[in-house]
Design a protein around this motif. Structure first.
Motif, PDB file in Angstrom:
ATOM      1  N   GLY A  48      96.372  38.952 -81.296  1.00  0.00           N
ATOM      2  CA  GLY A  48      97.358  39.881 -80.755  1.00  0.00           C
ATOM      3  C   GLY A  48      98.757  39.348 -80.985  1.00  0.00           C
ATOM      4  N   LYS A  49      99.703  40.161 -80.671  1.00  0.00           N
ATOM      5  CA  LYS A  49     101.102  39.798 -80.852  1.00  0.00           C
ATOM      6  C   LYS A  49     101.465  38.677 -79.893  1.00  0.00           C
ATOM      7  CE  LYS A  49     104.856  41.487 -82.947  1.00  0.00           C
ATOM      8  NZ  LYS A  49     105.480  42.688 -82.497  1.00  0.00           N
ATOM      9  N   HIS A  59     101.549  43.482 -86.875  1.00  0.00           N
ATOM     10  CA  HIS A  59     100.692  42.301 -87.028  1.00  0.00           C
ATOM     11  C   HIS A  59      99.255  42.634 -87.422  1.00  0.00           C
ATOM     12  CE1 HIS A  59     100.102  43.676 -82.900  1.00  0.00           C
ATOM     13  NE2 HIS A  59      98.920  43.119 -82.970  1.00  0.00           N
ATOM     14  N   CYS A  83      93.920  41.450 -78.241  1.00  0.00           N
ATOM     15  CA  CYS A  83      94.832  41.916 -79.281  1.00  0.00           C
ATOM     16  C   CYS A  83      95.924  42.810 -78.703  1.00  0.00           C
ATOM     17  CB  CYS A  83      94.022  42.653 -80.351  1.00  0.00           C
ATOM     18  SG  CYS A  83      94.940  42.966 -81.853  1.00  0.00           S
ATOM     19  N   GLU A  84      96.709  42.252 -77.807  1.00  0.00           N
ATOM     20  CA  GLU A  84      97.799  43.034 -77.219  1.00  0.00           C
ATOM     21  C   GLU A  84      98.964  43.109 -78.197  1.00  0.00           C
ATOM     22  OE1 GLU A  84      98.626  39.041 -77.032  1.00  0.00           O
ATOM     23  OE2 GLU A  84      96.973  39.871 -75.924  1.00  0.00           O
ATOM     24  N   SER A  85      99.858  44.054 -77.942  1.00  0.00           N
ATOM     25  CA  SER A  85     101.000  44.236 -78.815  1.00  0.00           C
ATOM     26  C   SER A  85     102.112  44.968 -78.075  1.00  0.00           C
ATOM     27  CB  SER A  85     100.602  45.057 -80.044  1.00  0.00           C
ATOM     28  OG  SER A  85     101.720  45.286 -80.873  1.00  0.00           O
ATOM     29  N   ASP A  86     103.305  44.895 -78.630  1.00  0.00           N
ATOM     30  CA  ASP A  86     104.413  45.657 -78.073  1.00  0.00           C
ATOM     31  C   ASP A  86     104.342  47.120 -78.520  1.00  0.00           C
ATOM     32  OD1 ASP A  86     104.943  44.493 -80.627  1.00  0.00           O
ATOM     33  OD2 ASP A  86     107.042  45.046 -80.466  1.00  0.00           O
ATOM     34  N   PHE A  90     100.234  49.319 -83.729  1.00  0.00           N
ATOM     35  CA  PHE A  90     100.033  48.143 -84.578  1.00  0.00           C
ATOM     36  C   PHE A  90      98.576  47.655 -84.534  1.00  0.00           C
ATOM     37  CE2 PHE A  90     104.688  46.534 -83.994  1.00  0.00           C
ATOM     38  CZ  PHE A  90     105.142  47.539 -84.824  1.00  0.00           C
ATOM     39  N   ASN A  91      97.818  48.035 -83.521  1.00  0.00           N
ATOM     40  CA  ASN A  91      96.471  47.504 -83.324  1.00  0.00           C
ATOM     41  C   ASN A  91      95.342  48.378 -83.845  1.00  0.00           C
ATOM     42  OD1 ASN A  91      97.525  45.306 -82.075  1.00  0.00           O
ATOM     43  ND2 ASN A  91      97.015  45.944 -80.018  1.00  0.00           N
ATOM     44  N   TRP A 139     102.657  38.982 -91.877  1.00  0.00           N
ATOM     45  CA  TRP A 139     102.211  38.420 -90.603  1.00  0.00           C
ATOM     46  C   TRP A 139     101.453  37.119 -90.833  1.00  0.00           C
ATOM     47  CZ3 TRP A 139     104.169  38.924 -86.124  1.00  0.00           C
ATOM     48  CH2 TRP A 139     103.535  38.306 -85.050  1.00  0.00           C
TER      49      TRP A 139
END
Length: 175
Positions: A48-49, A59, A83-86, A90-91, A139
């Motif tokens: 994840g981010k 990413h 796999c978190e992200s802003d 993106f995921n 990335w």
């Protein structure tokens, strides 16, 4: 360790694919645990981010994810990816590829990515595939930069100068 206990190991996972020293060290650790336990382990990874660092930078790394899962397969009976992200968008490709590869590590990811591009983007499949390929390349440069410390591996983030002049240079942004 009693055989009624399950052991979980946390690793950085897929993003170490670009850093052979750290990647091989993690694989050796997985192998050592499976030998110690005489059974496979449960794995928790973090593709994840970086907890809000570098907002707006995508990413998605489907090839690194498959490479990692294939490499870890002899040592694990299950895998959780955090796999978190802003940006949720993106995921989606990571989750799609993870679902396919977790079910079958021998999934042809190149074919899966080709189908993704054609089915989602139609006539724009070729430039969109290159766009996602560039996300993974860039990335990979960011994520594989790891330093071993007494507290364990630590990600080393690029400076703003390097991020916007070397990785996402004006020429690359134009491309």
């Amino acid at each position: 360790i009693p055989d009624n206990l399950l052991v979980m190991l946390a690793t950085k996972g897929p993003w170490n694919e670009g850093n052979p020293a750290v990647r091989d060290s993690e694989m050796a650790l997985m192998k050592a645990w499976t030998e110690k336990l005489d059974s496979k382990i449960w794995l928790w990874t973090y593709p994840g981010k970086y907890y809000g660092h570098m907002p707006g930078i995508p990413h998605t790394t489907p090839r690194a994810l498959q490479s990692f899962i294939r490499r870890a397969k002899p040592y694990i009976f299950g895998l959780y990816i955090e796999c978190e992200s802003d940006v949720v968008l993106f995921n989606y490709l990571i989750y799609h590829v993870f679902g396919k590869v977790a079910w079958n590590p021998d999934t042809d990811v190149e074919q899966l990515l080709e189908e993704h591009a054609v089915n989602l983007y139609g006539p724009a499949a070729k430039p969109m595939k290159e766009f996602f390929n560039s996300i993974e390349r860039h990335w990979g440069k960011i994520a594989s930069n790891v330093m071993e410390t007494a507290e364990g591996p630590k990600a080393v983030y690029p400076s703003e100068l390097d991020l916007w002049n070397k990785i996402y240079s004006p020429q690359e942004l134009q491309h």
